[in-house]
Write a protein that holds these residues in place. Structure first.
Motif, short mmCIF file in Angstrom:
data_model
loop_
_atom_site.label_atom_id
_atom_site.label_comp_id
_atom_site.label_asym_id
_atom_site.label_seq_id
_atom_site.Cartn_x
_atom_site.Cartn_y
_atom_site.Cartn_z
N ASP A 32 -0.36 -13.83 -5.99
CA ASP A 32 -1.55 -13.31 -6.47
C ASP A 32 -1.54 -11.63 -5.96
O ASP A 32 -1.38 -11.55 -4.76
N ARG A 33 -1.49 -10.74 -6.94
CA ARG A 33 -1.45 -9.42 -6.57
C ARG A 33 -2.45 -8.94 -5.61
O ARG A 33 -2.16 -7.89 -5.02
N ARG A 34 -3.77 -9.63 -5.37
CA ARG A 34 -4.69 -9.15 -4.68
C ARG A 34 -4.02 -9.51 -3.25
O ARG A 34 -4.35 -8.53 -2.23
N ALA A 35 -3.38 -10.48 -2.82
CA ALA A 35 -2.89 -10.77 -1.61
C ALA A 35 -1.71 -9.76 -1.30
O ALA A 35 -1.59 -9.41 -0.10
N VAL A 36 -0.84 -9.55 -2.39
CA VAL A 36 0.00 -8.36 -2.02
C VAL A 36 -0.32 -7.22 -1.83
O VAL A 36 0.15 -6.29 -0.81
N ARG A 37 -1.42 -6.76 -2.41
CA ARG A 37 -2.22 -5.46 -2.18
C ARG A 37 -2.49 -5.36 -0.85
O ARG A 37 -2.42 -4.49 -0.13
N ALA A 38 -3.32 -6.54 -0.57
CA ALA A 38 -3.68 -6.38 0.98
C ALA A 38 -2.71 -6.31 2.02
O ALA A 38 -2.69 -5.44 2.94
N ALA A 39 -1.35 -7.14 1.57
CA ALA A 39 -0.40 -6.86 2.83
C ALA A 39 0.30 -5.71 2.64
O ALA A 39 0.66 -5.16 3.76
N ARG A 40 0.38 -5.17 1.56
CA ARG A 40 1.08 -3.58 1.46
C ARG A 40 0.11 -2.67 2.26
O ARG A 40 0.52 -1.74 2.95
N ASN A 41 -1.18 -2.74 2.26
CA ASN A 41 -2.16 -2.00 2.99
C ASN A 41 -2.02 -1.96 4.31
O ASN A 41 -1.97 -1.04 5.00
N LEU A 42 -1.80 -3.32 4.90
CA LEU A 42 -1.71 -3.56 6.17
C LEU A 42 -0.60 -3.09 6.70
O LEU A 42 -0.53 -2.56 7.95
N ALA A 43 0.52 -3.35 5.92
CA ALA A 43 1.98 -2.65 6.31
C ALA A 43 1.78 -1.28 6.44
O ALA A 43 2.47 -0.61 7.44
#
Length: 410
Positions: free
Chosen positions: A330-341
């Motif tokens: 899910d791209r929303r989960a990936v987006r959240a992960a990128r943001n946190l990284a």
């Protein structure tokens, strides 16, 4: 309790060495004699008077082929499957004689390929004194150009990433061929173990922790079923003698005095002295190589100067979020992960989801739904970072997702 499988008694067989595939057959026999019981590698190793590391490798191969099943991970326990009986029913492999064979010609190595060893010959025929090719380095099935996913021993596919302009698995194989020890460092779950397993098909792995001892590396005396005591060599000695790569996972969790056992094997001496076995001297065969993993953020992990100086190549490993997108997470989960990284790099937060957490998100979403998976993403974050993680997840998914928790009685 199963009876120990028979081992070859031919006097021409070198002590402790079995023909290819024979140990797996013996392990299959042991499992098949008690098909409902579960066993650890250590239990089987003691019964067969074999190295626990070798038995662990055999069990991993059996599990990958469906001839055993991993029923628990800590400790790893295995049980027979319906396919185990077929392998167990096969006859013993013929004994491997030690009669010296004449050297066989070695074909020349193409100029654009990594050499098979530190001094691989360039002519059509290798002299009798040329070092043997390094298995799993740049010869045989591993010298083909890497253009796509590479299978790991457990059957899972590893998707190579670029380092120094070449695929990471190719880079590790070239470093091995050149005798340059490598240290992979980065957060847990970023794929350090995966790339090493994909690079080396003949890998021996040592899982490191604070309880790792010198005996876990070089070996110790073990009591046989007959009551005798036999010195069983550890993974370091096996890797040195067999010319195989040794992966020390979580190396910086191992006490420094234990890690010091590796140093003479890694430097110009390429030798260790096993004091526990009467001062036995073990020399490294061509192909022996040490690669290690380091998690800088894990409590207790210390990269000492002595350890760091012995790993000439140090490669940072971070999560490949593009791969997460390719895996259709899910791209929303990936987006959240990128943001946190990004926030983690700025020092605003101490934790960010890695590829391992994103794969877990995808699996949980398939079973319990997206909302539960998003809530779990918040719940797995450390307590100190959970508020920021919850905010980032809310922004990505458009709603609050509290950590998974039990509710009212049904």
């Amino acid at each position: 309790m199963p009876t120990p499988a028979a081992t070859p008694t031919d006097p021409t067989v070198r002590p402790g060495r079995l023909p290819n595939g024979e140990l797996r057959r013996q392990v299959a026999v042991y499992l098949d004699e008690a098909p409902t019981d579960t066993f650890t590698a250590g239990e089987i190793a003691r019964a067969l008077s074999r190295s626990s590391g070798a038995v662990a490798n055999a069990l991993s191969v059996l599990a990958a082929h469906g001839e055993a099943v991993l029923v628990s991970e800590r400790p790893a326990r295995y049980r027979a499957t319906p396919a185990t009986g077929h392998l167990a029913s096969l006859p013993s492999a013929p004994a491997r004689a030690t009669t010296p064979r004449p050297p066989t010609p070695v074909p020349s190595v193409p100029s654009d390929a990594a050499p098979c060893g530190p001094t691989a010959p360039s002519g059509p025929v290798a002299p009798a004194t040329a070092p043997a090719p390094m298995p799993g380095a740049a010869c045989g099935p591993h010298d083909a150009p890497v253009t796509g996913p590479v299978a790991r021993p457990n059957g899972q596919l590893y998707h190579p990433r670029s380092v120094a302009g070449v695929p990471d698995v190719t880079a590790l194989r070239k470093l091995r061929a050149a005798g340059v020890p490598a240290l992979l460092y980065g957060p847990p779950g970023t794929g350090k173990t995966s790339v090493v397993e994909a690079a080396f098909g003949d890998l021996i792995t040592v899982p490191g922790d604070g309880d790792t001892t010198v005996a876990d590396l070089v070996g110790e005396y073990t009591q046989t079923p007959e009551g005798r005591y036999l010195f069983v060599h550890g993974p370091l000695v096996r890797a040195m003698r067999e010319g195989r790569p040794l992966f020390v996972d979580d190396a910086t969790l191992i006490p420094p005095n234990v890690l010091a056992t590796l140093y003479p094997a890694m430097d110009g001496r390429r030798q260790v002295i096993v004091k526990a076995n009467g001062g036995e001297v073990v020399d490294a065969a061509d192909g022996f190589y040490v690669v290690a993993g380091h998690n800088p953020g894990v409590h207790g992990a210390v990269l000492s100067d002595a350890l760091s100086s012995r790993f000439s190549a140090q490669i940072q490993v971070s999560s490949d979020y593009d791969l997460a997108v390719q895996l259709k997470i899910d791209r929303r989960a990936v987006r959240a992960a990128r943001n946190l990284a990004t926030r983690q790099r700025r020092g605003e937060v101490g934790w960010a989801p890695q590829l391992r957490e994103l794969i877990a998100f995808d699996r949980i979403a398939a079973v319990l739904g997206i909302e539960a998976a998003a809530g779990n993403l918040v719940g797995v974050a450390p307590e100190a970072d959970r508020e920021i993680v919850a905010t980032v997840v809310r922004d990505a998914f458009g709603a609050e997702h509290p950590p998974l928790a039990l509710g009212n009685r049904i």
